[in-house]
Scaffold this active site. Structure first.
Site, PDB file in Angstrom:
ATOM      1  N   SER A  58     -33.308  38.489 -42.805  1.00  0.00           N
ATOM      2  CA  SER A  58     -34.747  38.231 -42.800  1.00  0.00           C
ATOM      3  C   SER A  58     -35.077  37.084 -41.865  1.00  0.00           C
ATOM      4  O   SER A  58     -34.255  36.195 -41.624  1.00  0.00           O
ATOM      5  CB  SER A  58     -35.203  37.871 -44.212  1.00  0.00           C
ATOM      6  OG  SER A  58     -34.565  36.665 -44.598  1.00  0.00           O
ATOM      7  N   LYS A  59     -36.281  37.171 -41.362  1.00  0.00           N
ATOM      8  CA  LYS A  59     -36.794  36.179 -40.413  1.00  0.00           C
ATOM      9  C   LYS A  59     -36.668  34.752 -40.918  1.00  0.00           C
ATOM     10  O   LYS A  59     -36.469  33.832 -40.149  1.00  0.00           O
ATOM     11  CB  LYS A  59     -38.289  36.448 -40.194  1.00  0.00           C
ATOM     12  CG  LYS A  59     -38.606  37.066 -38.845  1.00  0.00           C
ATOM     13  CD  LYS A  59     -40.056  36.845 -38.507  1.00  0.00           C
ATOM     14  CE  LYS A  59     -40.851  38.067 -38.913  1.00  0.00           C
ATOM     15  NZ  LYS A  59     -42.107  38.280 -38.300  1.00  0.00           N
ATOM     16  N   ARG A  60     -36.845  34.593 -42.230  1.00  0.00           N
ATOM     17  CA  ARG A  60     -36.850  33.235 -42.780  1.00  0.00           C
ATOM     18  C   ARG A  60     -35.479  32.584 -42.634  1.00  0.00           C
ATOM     19  O   ARG A  60     -35.355  31.378 -42.522  1.00  0.00           O
ATOM     20  CB  ARG A  60     -37.255  33.269 -44.253  1.00  0.00           C
ATOM     21  CG  ARG A  60     -38.676  32.805 -44.480  1.00  0.00           C
ATOM     22  CD  ARG A  60     -39.074  32.782 -45.957  1.00  0.00           C
ATOM     23  NE  ARG A  60     -38.369  33.772 -46.762  1.00  0.00           N
ATOM     24  CZ  ARG A  60     -37.501  33.474 -47.727  1.00  0.00           C
ATOM     25  NH1 ARG A  60     -37.229  32.207 -47.982  1.00  0.00           N
ATOM     26  NH2 ARG A  60     -36.922  34.422 -48.419  1.00  0.00           N
ATOM     27  N   LYS A  61     -34.422  33.398 -42.653  1.00  0.00           N
ATOM     28  CA  LYS A  61     -33.071  32.828 -42.678  1.00  0.00           C
ATOM     29  C   LYS A  61     -32.267  33.063 -41.413  1.00  0.00           C
ATOM     30  O   LYS A  61     -31.187  32.537 -41.253  1.00  0.00           O
ATOM     31  CB  LYS A  61     -32.316  33.401 -43.882  1.00  0.00           C
ATOM     32  CG  LYS A  61     -32.990  33.016 -45.183  1.00  0.00           C
ATOM     33  CD  LYS A  61     -32.221  33.481 -46.392  1.00  0.00           C
ATOM     34  CE  LYS A  61     -32.961  33.035 -47.647  1.00  0.00           C
ATOM     35  NZ  LYS A  61     -32.603  33.822 -48.812  1.00  0.00           N
ATOM     36  N   ASN A  62     -32.788  33.882 -40.510  1.00  0.00           N
ATOM     37  CA  ASN A  62     -32.034  34.242 -39.309  1.00  0.00           C
ATOM     38  C   ASN A  62     -33.046  34.705 -38.273  1.00  0.00           C
ATOM     39  O   ASN A  62     -34.012  35.348 -38.638  1.00  0.00           O
ATOM     40  CB  ASN A  62     -31.132  35.437 -39.643  1.00  0.00           C
ATOM     41  CG  ASN A  62     -29.680  35.133 -39.427  1.00  0.00           C
ATOM     42  OD1 ASN A  62     -29.301  34.513 -38.447  1.00  0.00           O
ATOM     43  ND2 ASN A  62     -28.868  35.575 -40.347  1.00  0.00           N
TER      44      ASN A  62
END
Ligand code: GLU
Ligand code: ZN
Length: 471
Positions: free
Chosen positions: A244-248
């Site tokens: 996911s964008k939030r983590k990667n």
């Protein structure tokens, strides 16, 4: 004959998961011949983003994952956009209704909401309650069309990686196939297109497993032969959640703009789902294609490890011929884009071993290409020396540079001789020169750098540093 496809939805930045799925489809098609289709799944008009399709095409082209059929990059489109094929899906829906495999439903959102609330109160899984299944509504006022999932029994299908998967019909919703805006949902459009396009093998993300029984029911209702499914393991964040964008970073564009090489990203993505042998981590696309067998795709969810990708990218950067690295740098860095050809080529041996990403070039080499002498920090003065002494020493170094033929081995020897005459450690003199010439504490090898920078610029910068010391 193998016919595969990738079917990204143009809903945002081109996703690294699309690159991953495309790579496996591409490899399968390359290995066995046949066709690799790129289809744009753009039937969800609420999530559609106009610039997204062009970005998907651009990044897949950048990766070199050429498709045999589908829209052209920047050119006219082949008919592979679902939004241009709605008539097909509507006709298919009518056929399903006639066959009794689908039905019209005119339930209002309010009614559906009430049903859902009651189900939740009873702690049941929310799903359509079948209100319209037997009503036989005529064509006409706004309605949707739903799949008539059998009330009992189960559907079993084969997954190339997992074997037989069985899902009980009571857990399968009467899926909407056609929305009231006349657009199909993913499920209907996918099955109709995969059949019409002759798709034989469907390699797609694991998250679609639970949808597959709906697709099987559709194939059966139409009387079409089933394709073979392979559900690829999802890419995961370090905590094993779906990437996911939030983590990667998830946008392929981000990887390109951050200075990753397409061949490194492909190698990395291949490793996520495939093994070429215990310790074999670096391999070309050709090697991957030759080794690829869909049955050997791993099923464990691979962790997307950015540090590992950076390491791999460094390996690929070091493997490039200097002229090729120069070409890549020009595309990736504004500094390199405007650089003089000879100077850029002369700089490459100084930076090639030190870069993990093309974008690091600017940080490493900006002092070689900028006109102005950067201001040297006060650490310029070696331990035990005064600023005035240092200024005088720098001026003697400047004279050495003025007389030198500026070949690294000679210049180094000349500067070492000067250090000895000054009673200084060579490394202290070179450090002072590094500061004077680059304004930085860390640079590529400084003697080589000075030779690239050239006599005039070196002398001017060393003089400027001496002057700033008040000498
Ligand atoms: N549009 C779907 C996606 O982007 C396609 C899934 C499939 O391959 O069936 O994931
Ligand atoms: Zn209804």
């Amino acid at each position: 004959m193998v016919v595969v496809r990738v079917a990204p939805s143009p809903t945002g930045d081109p996703h690294v998961g699309t690159a991953y799925v495309s790579l496996f489809n591409y490899a399968f098609r390359r290995k066995h011949g046949g066709r690799f289709i790129l289809r744009i799944d753009d039937t969800d008009r609420t999530r559609y983003r106009a610039d997204s399709e062009a970005a998907i095409l651009r990044e897949l082209a950048w990766l070199g994952l050429a498709w045999d059929e589908g829209p052209d990059v920047g050119g006219p489109s082949a008919p592979y956009r679902q939004s241009e094929r709605t008539e097909l899906y509507r006709n298919a829906c009518e056929e399903l209704i006639e066959k009794g495999a689908a039905y019209r439903c005119d339930c209002t959102p309010e009614r559906l909401e009430k049903v859902r609330e009651e189900q939740q109160k009873r702690k049941e899984q929310p799903r359509y309650d079948g209100h319209c299944r037997e009503r036989r509504l005529p064509e006409g006022p706004p309605h949707v069309v739903r799949l008539k999932v059998p009330l009992d029994g189960e559907t079993t299908f084969m997954d190339g990686l997992r074997g037989a998967i069985t899902i009980a019909h009571k857990t399968v919703d009467d899926q909407v196939l056609l929305k009231s805006d006349g657009f199909p949902t993913y499920h209907l459009a996918t099955v109709v297109d995969d059949h019409r396009m002759g798709v034989t093998h469907i390699l797609r993300a694991e998250e679609w497993i639970n949808s597959t029984p709906k697709h099987v029911l559709l194939y059966e209702a139409f009387g079409w032969p089933l394709p073979k499914w392979y559900h690829l393991p999802l890419l995961r964040n370090a905590d094993r959640s779906k990437i996911s964008k939030r983590k990667n970073p998830t946008s392929i564009t981000w990887y390109r703009e951050s200075g990753f090489l397409p061949e490194a990203l492909l190698n990395f993505l291949a490793l996520m789902g495939f093994s070429l042998g215990e310790d074999k981590e670096v391999f070309s696309l050709e090697e991957f294609v030759n080794a690829f067998e869909p049955d050997a795709i791993k099923t464990s969810g691979p962790i997307f490890d950015l540090t590992k990708l950076e390491w791999l990218n460094g390996v690929y950067i070091r493997q490039l011929a200097p002229a090729e690295l120069a070409r890549r740098l020009r595309a990736a860095s504004p500094l390199a884009r405007d650089a003089d050809d000879r100077k850029l080529l002369a700089t490459i041996p100084l930076v090639q071993e030190r870069m993990k990403k093309l974008t690091e070039f600017d940080e490493l080499a900006d002092f070689l290409f900028r006109d102005a002498a950067p201001a040297a920090p006060p650490d310029l003065v070696p331990k035990g020396r005064t600023p005035a002494e240092t200024a005088a020493m720098l001026r003697r170094a400047r004279d050495v540079i003025g007389r030198s033929d500026l070949v690294p081995a000679t210049l180094e020897a000349e500067l070492r001789a000067l250090a000895e005459a000054e009673g200084l450690k060579a490394k202290d003199l070179l450090m002072a020169l590094r500061f004077a010439v680059s304004g930085k504490k860390v640079t590529p090898p400084i003697v080589e750098s000075m030779c690239v920078l050239g006599r005039e610029a070196c002398m001017a910068r060393v003089e400027a540093a001496a002057a700033r010391l008040g000498g």
